[in-house]
Design a protein around this motif. Sequence first.
Motif, PDB file in Angstrom:
ATOM      1  N   ALA A  62      89.458  76.358  21.233  1.00 32.83           N
ATOM      2  CA  ALA A  62      88.285  76.115  22.104  1.00 32.83           C
ATOM      3  C   ALA A  62      88.640  76.447  23.559  1.00 32.83           C
ATOM      4  O   ALA A  62      87.843  77.054  24.272  1.00 32.83           O
ATOM      5  N   LEU A  63      89.846  76.060  23.981  1.00 33.87           N
ATOM      6  CA  LEU A  63      90.258  76.334  25.366  1.00 33.87           C
ATOM      7  C   LEU A  63      90.439  77.825  25.589  1.00 33.87           C
ATOM      8  O   LEU A  63      90.010  78.373  26.617  1.00 33.87           O
ATOM      9  N   GLN A  69      85.489  83.202  28.352  1.00 26.66           N
ATOM     10  CA  GLN A  69      84.061  83.169  28.710  1.00 26.66           C
ATOM     11  C   GLN A  69      83.861  82.893  30.206  1.00 26.66           C
ATOM     12  O   GLN A  69      83.220  83.688  30.901  1.00 26.66           O
ATOM     13  N   LEU A  70      84.405  81.776  30.687  1.00 28.10           N
ATOM     14  CA  LEU A  70      84.232  81.371  32.092  1.00 28.10           C
ATOM     15  C   LEU A  70      85.016  80.092  32.323  1.00 28.10           C
ATOM     16  O   LEU A  70      84.874  79.156  31.557  1.00 28.10           O
ATOM     17  N   TYR A  71      85.873  80.068  33.344  1.00 30.62           N
ATOM     18  CA  TYR A  71      86.577  78.803  33.587  1.00 30.62           C
ATOM     19  C   TYR A  71      86.413  78.253  34.983  1.00 30.62           C
ATOM     20  O   TYR A  71      86.893  77.168  35.288  1.00 30.62           O
ATOM     21  N   HIS A  72      85.734  78.961  35.869  1.00 24.57           N
ATOM     22  CA  HIS A  72      85.413  78.338  37.143  1.00 24.57           C
ATOM     23  C   HIS A  72      84.059  78.811  37.642  1.00 24.57           C
ATOM     24  O   HIS A  72      83.757  80.003  37.599  1.00 24.57           O
ATOM     25  N   THR A  73      83.264  77.877  38.083  1.00 25.43           N
ATOM     26  CA  THR A  73      82.047  78.237  38.829  1.00 25.43           C
ATOM     27  C   THR A  73      82.128  77.410  40.110  1.00 25.43           C
ATOM     28  O   THR A  73      83.009  77.603  40.905  1.00 25.43           O
ATOM     29  N   PRO A 285      84.350  74.337  33.880  1.00 19.69           N
ATOM     30  CA  PRO A 285      84.022  74.549  32.460  1.00 19.69           C
ATOM     31  C   PRO A 285      85.213  74.372  31.508  1.00 19.69           C
ATOM     32  O   PRO A 285      85.032  73.909  30.385  1.00 19.69           O
ATOM     33  N   LEU A 286      86.425  74.698  31.976  1.00 20.04           N
ATOM     34  CA  LEU A 286      87.600  74.553  31.107  1.00 20.04           C
ATOM     35  C   LEU A 286      87.956  73.067  30.943  1.00 20.04           C
ATOM     36  O   LEU A 286      88.167  72.597  29.822  1.00 20.04           O
ATOM     37  N   VAL A 291      87.578  67.904  27.644  1.00 17.36           N
ATOM     38  CA  VAL A 291      87.094  66.527  27.451  1.00 17.36           C
ATOM     39  C   VAL A 291      86.230  66.434  26.193  1.00 17.36           C
ATOM     40  O   VAL A 291      86.435  65.562  25.340  1.00 17.36           O
ATOM     41  N   THR A 292      85.285  67.344  26.065  1.00 16.54           N
ATOM     42  CA  THR A 292      84.375  67.295  24.920  1.00 16.54           C
ATOM     43  C   THR A 292      85.117  67.514  23.606  1.00 16.54           C
ATOM     44  O   THR A 292      84.897  66.795  22.625  1.00 16.54           O
ATOM     45  N   LYS A 293      86.028  68.488  23.588  1.00 15.85           N
ATOM     46  CA  LYS A 293      86.774  68.780  22.346  1.00 15.85           C
ATOM     47  C   LYS A 293      87.679  67.617  21.976  1.00 15.85           C
ATOM     48  O   LYS A 293      87.801  67.251  20.802  1.00 15.85           O
ATOM     49  N   VAL A 294      88.355  67.043  22.979  1.00 17.82           N
ATOM     50  CA  VAL A 294      89.251  65.912  22.697  1.00 17.82           C
ATOM     51  C   VAL A 294      88.440  64.764  22.085  1.00 17.82           C
ATOM     52  O   VAL A 294      88.844  64.174  21.072  1.00 17.82           O
ATOM     53  N   ILE A 295      87.282  64.471  22.675  1.00 16.96           N
ATOM     54  CA  ILE A 295      86.453  63.382  22.144  1.00 16.96           C
ATOM     55  C   ILE A 295      85.985  63.710  20.728  1.00 16.96           C
ATOM     56  O   ILE A 295      86.021  62.861  19.829  1.00 16.96           O
ATOM     57  N   GLU A 296      85.565  64.965  20.510  1.00 19.44           N
ATOM     58  CA  GLU A 296      85.128  65.388  19.175  1.00 19.44           C
ATOM     59  C   GLU A 296      86.232  65.178  18.141  1.00 19.44           C
ATOM     60  O   GLU A 296      85.992  64.659  17.051  1.00 19.44           O
TER      61      GLU A 296
END
Length: 394
Positions: A62-63, A69-73, A285-286, A291-296
């Motif tokens: 995922a990382l 895809q995009l890691y900073h905005t 975004p990274l 955070v989301t993947k770890v929680i999943e």
Amino acid sequence: MVNHKIKAAEENLIHVYNRFPIALDYGEGMYLYDIDGKEYLDFAAGFAVSGLGYGNRELNEALKSQIDQLYHTSNLYYHVNCAEAAENLNRISGMDRVFFTNSGSEANEGALKAARRYAHNKKSGRYEFIAMENSFHGRSFGAVSVTGHDAYREPFEPLVPGVSFAKFNDLESVRALVTDKTCAIILEPLQGEGGINLATREFMEGIRKICDENDILMICDEVQCGMGRTGSMFAWQDYGVRPDILTMAKGIGNGIPVGAFAVTEAVARFSLQPGDHGATYGGNPLACMAVTKVIEIFEKNDIIGHVNQIAPYLTKKLDELTENLDCVIERKGKGLMQGIVVKQPAAEVNARAIEEGLLVIQAQGNVLRFVPPLIVEEKHIDEMIEKLMRALTK
Ligand SMILES: *Cc1c(COP(=O)(O)O)cnc(C)c1O
């Protein structure tokens, strides 16, 4: 011995860490390997960070794809990852609104500012903080100002004014410090750096009561004890004592630099406003994907259930060690955040453990701390105890 290539570190870095003379190269599950290929069983998890251990394929994939895809905005724009991470983190932490930071210190900085802003908006004239002896909240100026450890504070004085220190687990000593200027009380439900000290139920409930009676905010720093370590997602849930502000970091990104402070809706309404606070990288975004993947992964694999199933075995083994060895005085802590008080200098035991291929961490009070990845199994605990016995008795 340190490989000659590592000499560059000695010559180019500011010397603020007492590093052990090994250079780590890669990791797999519960194990780390140095550049000579030597294996280390990891009961340190990079300071209670890598809850899922090393080389988790799902997280890593995922990382990697997020990097492409995009890691900073920037926080001038919305990003779906940030929205998802916020929603997920609020759900598991039981808080209402969150701000993403890059570290635990920065999370505490934000928490202290949010508390001051709350008091300012209410025109209460409150600005003082009560913190705990033996606490640790980080190294930046605000965080170190509420850290109850003189050696970390004194060389950098004058610090943030208005901070006083109470005795941990002593409600009377907290009460004695409350004034009509007290803005917030900050504590770790389970102190890590300070020697693995667990707050009693009476202490947590008592602080909540003091706060409620005086319109003081309760800040829980769960940078280390949060994210599953104690057997709940966050330690406050063990007590049913919800703080007004919760700070997080370490485990929430499994090593991708990300922290957060979260507040209740009531605090959000009267606290930070647009323009009051910010972080250029915060919640990129990274980091938010992490955070989301770890929680999943936590939820899919019932990591909390696993911690509750395996922790009693660690407790039992450390209790046996304490009983059988004269050089071990006491076991402390809870869940997968435990420690032993040893008679020999903890630093020497730690160095011998590394020779044996075991990573642990020292804490204040001559404590050896065990904060393994949460995926630890019985066989790892057995192997740890064997190596530790050798390190303690050699
Ligand atoms: C590690 C730690 C911090 C500081 O976090 P950093 O990411 O190093 O800034 C703050 N509070 C507690 C309880 C910690 O254990």
